[in-house]
Design a protein around this motif. Structure first.
Motif, short mmCIF file in Angstrom:
data_model
loop_
_atom_site.label_atom_id
_atom_site.label_comp_id
_atom_site.label_asym_id
_atom_site.label_seq_id
_atom_site.Cartn_x
_atom_site.Cartn_y
_atom_site.Cartn_z
N TYR A 552 0.37 -1.23 -0.17
CA TYR A 552 0.32 0.08 -0.46
C TYR A 552 0.73 1.76 0.00
O TYR A 552 1.89 1.33 0.50
CB TYR A 552 -0.68 -0.04 1.46
CG TYR A 552 -1.63 -0.86 1.30
CD1 TYR A 552 -3.16 -0.72 1.39
CD2 TYR A 552 -1.58 -2.60 1.96
CE1 TYR A 552 -4.11 -1.83 0.99
CE2 TYR A 552 -2.63 -3.82 1.53
CZ TYR A 552 -4.12 -3.19 1.87
OH TYR A 552 -5.38 -4.42 1.98
N ASP A 554 1.04 5.57 -0.84
CA ASP A 554 0.86 7.39 -1.38
C ASP A 554 -0.85 6.99 -1.38
O ASP A 554 -1.79 7.26 -2.10
CB ASP A 554 0.66 6.69 -2.75
CG ASP A 554 0.45 8.04 -4.30
OD1 ASP A 554 0.84 9.84 -2.80
OD2 ASP A 554 0.13 8.27 -4.85
N VAL A 555 -0.87 7.44 0.29
CA VAL A 555 -2.61 7.28 0.17
C VAL A 555 -2.52 8.87 0.52
O VAL A 555 -2.05 10.11 0.86
CB VAL A 555 -2.78 7.46 2.32
CG1 VAL A 555 -1.45 8.07 3.32
CG2 VAL A 555 -3.98 7.10 2.88
N PHE A 564 -5.69 5.50 -2.15
CA PHE A 564 -4.25 5.28 -2.07
C PHE A 564 -3.56 4.01 -3.51
O PHE A 564 -4.75 3.70 -4.12
CB PHE A 564 -3.82 3.91 -1.39
CG PHE A 564 -5.17 3.37 -0.66
CD1 PHE A 564 -5.34 2.22 -1.01
CD2 PHE A 564 -5.82 3.69 -0.19
CE1 PHE A 564 -5.64 1.41 -0.56
CE2 PHE A 564 -7.81 2.11 -0.09
CZ PHE A 564 -6.82 1.74 -0.40
N THR A 611 -5.17 2.62 -8.33
CA THR A 611 -5.26 3.19 -7.50
C THR A 611 -6.81 2.85 -6.95
O THR A 611 -8.13 2.25 -7.44
CB THR A 611 -5.12 4.58 -8.47
OG1 THR A 611 -4.43 5.32 -8.52
CG2 THR A 611 -5.93 5.65 -7.33
N LEU A 651 -0.95 2.08 5.94
CA LEU A 651 -1.33 4.01 5.72
C LEU A 651 -2.02 4.68 6.56
O LEU A 651 -3.37 3.87 7.12
CB LEU A 651 -2.01 3.81 3.91
CG LEU A 651 -1.44 3.27 2.72
CD1 LEU A 651 -1.86 3.46 1.84
CD2 LEU A 651 0.16 3.92 3.07
#
Length: 811
Positions: A552, A554-555, A564, A611, A651
């Motif tokens: 996981y 890039d939240v 994310f 995504t 995340l």
């Protein structure tokens, strides 16, 4: 009202007749006005329409139908689209069997692992259960027939389910026990709801004005039909006043007369009766219309079986995979051990039993799986009896194998409607077998079959653990496809597995005392409790392994939701269930550490990145404020948590949310257990502070004569020797049947006699015994045997005479 003109043509007696059943499964028809009957059938995971004796309780075999995985199993898929597909196929089969109303799905919370009917329910989380239920409903009702969400409400145990009074605070009621129903009504748009047997805070649910009118009708704007659970009508007039239109099964016209009398004396306005009739007519006509428009006499049995298999495959949970035992390496020799491998454990017991169209068994599916089996041994007696000879034979077979596939779990009589489980263990004879096998071959993969959580003190003696739950008629083949690697497991648990039963938050208050059960743990059920109180568990909510791995990254969070990136970092394609939890950072109002507020299941090829977007909705930040008596939002910073399970957090981010400015509902110093989250053993005075009133007396009043709402069990202290003899004869019969191995029949006695209120004798016999006759029985039980017997016989003669007169009049 849609059917105002038709209702104007009805006599008062005809209107009243539509408020109860014609027999055990059908509603009343009115031939002269062209009003047909409709048929209601059990159907949470497959249609159960009896081939014979439609006027009797569902004890006969049903017409063959596809047995899909149970709700507890499909819940582990976390796939609402899959739930809708199950509903779609259930709806199609309902049409072929001319079933108007399918009695399911069940959305009651898994408050405690021992509830005997947990296999029929989705989850310990209301948001998860509600979303899955709404998907089932949409699928079922897409065919024009009706789903029936059950059991409304707070019906979380089988013990004394027809009489128990559930004591629960308003906030917990709203946030935990009603949210799934709310989603089923608002998003699923269910057209029928079944009221439960129990009381809630003193009133039977079908008479409970707060539940039925204030919340269901006024707040949720529900305009469908409410039907009682079978025999669940107590005071018929109070039920109708609360908006419980349909009483099932037939009361042979007895309660119709009560309704007519109530209207004539002004106790019920005829307008209210007309509105109830209108809702029932809408259900009758709209569901019957589909049979005229698109009635098919048969469905594609093979196609539906394959769908059942697909659903099972996606719902299987891989819990342990030490040394990468699975998927099984090519050429490995396997010893198959366990009675469940020969005769699959694939569904629960009780009213939901489906007569499957096809039934796969493990030993019949090996050839196509590509797995090399060197043989099979039963290993244990299915219903718990010790057998050392079976263990010895299993060990001999295991010595010659590279890997042992050990099929274990709970038998059909352990998980059943009407009874709660005595403990969280699997049978001792299965554990004895496992211990013996471990001595001769430690390469054991256990395949678990049961519908609810079990303790696993033996888990260190297996290298692999695959949980199939109750996978329906194609579950055995689905399990082999996961073991072989043809299917990458993607299921995750929809309930927490504690290390031991004593760790559960409701341990001290399940299944309550004689007259009531107190929900002292409040909102702290399942992961909400374990996470907040920092209690270690065996497997957390949302847990499940895969044959691949996911990363996981890039939240991002904004006012609309969270996005994310999800990457498959393994070598095979797979599906991952990403879970959104939200935690409030303020300490002004007690909250659980985090709550599930969204989830998504995503298929990703090896090496691929996708995504994922999970939106916020009206339930993301809300809580129920008992001072304002409505949903509010607390102004605070909220933690946005993305996890692979409730314990595996990948995340985190935060967002500030403006509140609604509501006053604080609690005085913190008076509720220390709830503010700390350690709510597993709350003292009565603190619970009463939360409730806002004293708890009722939880024991039966042994000084008063037994009445309609008292149970047969209470005959143990009846004033008359006849009553006590009845009690002891039932207890002895139950003991004797268990002793000779007739456990199913013994269970039936407990379910349908021992815990039944006296009113059930009249409500569940289709008019064979009416209420005046029941008065005679109660006289006999209460110490006036001959007077009561005379009254019983007199009323029976009167009833027979009235029946003959009615027959003559009809001629």
């Amino acid at each position: 009202m849609k059917y105002n003109e038709l209702i104007k043509q009805m006599t008062l007696e005809e209107k009243a007749s539509l408020m109860s059943g014609k027999d055990f499964w059908q509603t009343q028809d009115i031939e002269r006005l062209g009003i047909p009957s409709m048929f209601l059938a059990d159907g949470p995971h497959g249609i159960r329409r009896q081939e014979i004796a439609a006027d009797q309780l569902g004890l006969n075999a049903g017409i063959p139908a596809t047995c899909y995985p149970t709700a507890a199993t499909v819940a582990n898929s976390w796939n609402a689209d899959l739930g809708e597909k199950v509903g779609d196929y259930l709806g199609e089969e309902a049409i072929t069997q001319k079933v108007n109303v399918l009695l399911g799905p069940g959305v009651n919370m898994k408050r405690n692992p021992l509830c005997g009917r947990n296999f029929e329910y989705f989850s310990e989380d209301p948001y998860h259960a509600g979303k899955m239920a709404a998907s089932y409903i949409r699928g079922i009702q897409s065919h024009g027939v009706s789903a029936c969400v059950k059991h409304f409400a707070v019906n979380n145990q089988e013990e004394r389910r027809m009489s128990i009074d559930t004591i629960v605070d308003e906030r917990t009621l709203r946030e935990i026990y009603l949210t799934a129903f709310e989603i089923a009504v608002k998003e699923g748009k269910t057209r029928t709801i079944m009221s439960s047997y129990n009381r809630v805070n003193g009133d039977y649910t079908n008479e409970n004005q707060h539940l039925m009118k204030d919340i269901l009708r006024d707040e949720w704007n529900y305009d469908g039909v409410v039907v009682t659970d079978w025999g669940g009508s107590n005071d018929r007039i109070a039920g109708l006043l609360a908006g419980n239109e349909l009483e099932m099964p037939s009361a042979a016209g007895e309660t119709d007369k009560e309704i007519v009398q109530a209207v004539r004396t002004g106790k019920i306005e005829e307008k209210l009766l007309d509105e109830s009739v209108d809702r029932v007519l809408e259900l009758i006509f709209s569901t019957n219309e589909v049979f005229e428009r698109s009635y098919k006499q048969e469905f594609d049995v093979e196609k539906h079986h394959r769908v059942a298999q697909k659903v099972a495959e996606e719902s299987i949970v891989l819990l342990k995979n030490e040394d990468n035992m699975l998927p099984l390496k090519f050429g490995k020799k396997v010893a198959v051990i366990g009675d469940f491998a020969k005769d699959a454990r694939y569904q629960g017991a009780g009213s939901s039993i489906v007569n499957p169209t096809i039934l796969d068994h493990t030993m019949d599916c090996f050839e196509e799986s590509g797995i090399v089996s060197i043989g099979f041994e039963h290993g244990y007696e299915r219903y718990g009896k010790k057998n050392i000879d079976k263990i010895n034979k299993a060990c001999e077979l295991a010595k010659g194998a590279d890997v042992v596939f050990l099929y274990i779990g709970l038998d059909e009589d352990t998980e059943a409607e009407g009874l709660d489980r005595p403990n969280m263990k699997i049978p001792d004879n299965q554990v004895d077998l496992l211990n013996a096998l471990h001595e001769v071959n430690p390469n054991i993969v256990a395949i678990l079959s049961c519908g609810s959580a079990v303790e696993m003190p033996w888990i260190n003696k297996v290298k692999g653990l695959l949980h199939g739950y109750l996978g329906g008629q194609a579950g055995a083949r689905a399990i082999l496809r996961v073991l072989s690697g043809d299917v990458n497991p993607s299921g995750k648990l929809a309930e927490t597995y504690p290390l031991r039963y004593e760790d559960t938050p409701s341990f001290h208050n399940f299944s309550g005392n004689e007259a009531s059960v107190e929900y002292r743990e409040a909102m702290y059920i399942g992961y909400r409790y374990y996470d907040t109180a920092d209690v270690k568990v065996l497997f957390p909510f949302g847990y499940g392994l895969s044959y691949t791995t996911f990363e996981y990254s890039d939240v991002r969070v904004d006012k609309d939701g969270v996005t994310f990136k999800l990457t498959n970092t393994g070598n095979v394609a797979g599906m991952e269930i990403a879970q959104l939890y939200v935690g409030c950072k303020s300490k002004q109002i007690f909250r659980t550490k985090k709550e599930l507020k969204g989830f998504d299941k995503i298929f990703i090829n090896a090496g691929e990145t996708k995504t994922v977007a999970i939106p916020f909705d009206d339930k993301t930040f809300r809580y129920f404020n008992v001072k304002t008596n409505q949903w509010e939002i607390e102004e605070a910073d909220y933690q946005i948590i993305i996890g692979a399970s409730s314990a595996d957090i990948r995340l985190q981010a935060s967002i500030f949310v403006e509140g609604t400015g509501a006053p604080l509902p609690y005085e913190k110093e008076k509720l220390p257990s709830y503010y700390s989250g350690k709510a597993d053993n709350v003292a009565v005075d603190e619970f009463e502070t939360l409730l806002g009133h004293k708890v009722p007396v939880s024991t039966w009043d042994r000084t008063k004569p037994l009445g309609y709402t008292d149970t047969i069990e209470q005959c143990q202290y009846a004033k008359g020797i006849f009553g006590r003899l009845v009690y002891h004869s039932i207890v002895f019969t139950h003991w004797f049947l268990k002793k000779i191995g007739k456990r199913s029949t013994a269970n039936l006695i407990m379910m349908s006699i021992y815990h039944m209120p006296f009113r059930g004798i009249a409500r569940l016999t289709g008019g064979v015994v009416n209420m005046p006759m029941l008065d005679g029985i109660l006289m006999m039980v209460n110490g006036h045997f001959f007077k009561g017997l005379g009254h019983l016989l007199k009323e029976k003669r009167k009833k027979l005479k009235a029946s003959k007169a009615a027959v003559m009049e009809s001629k």
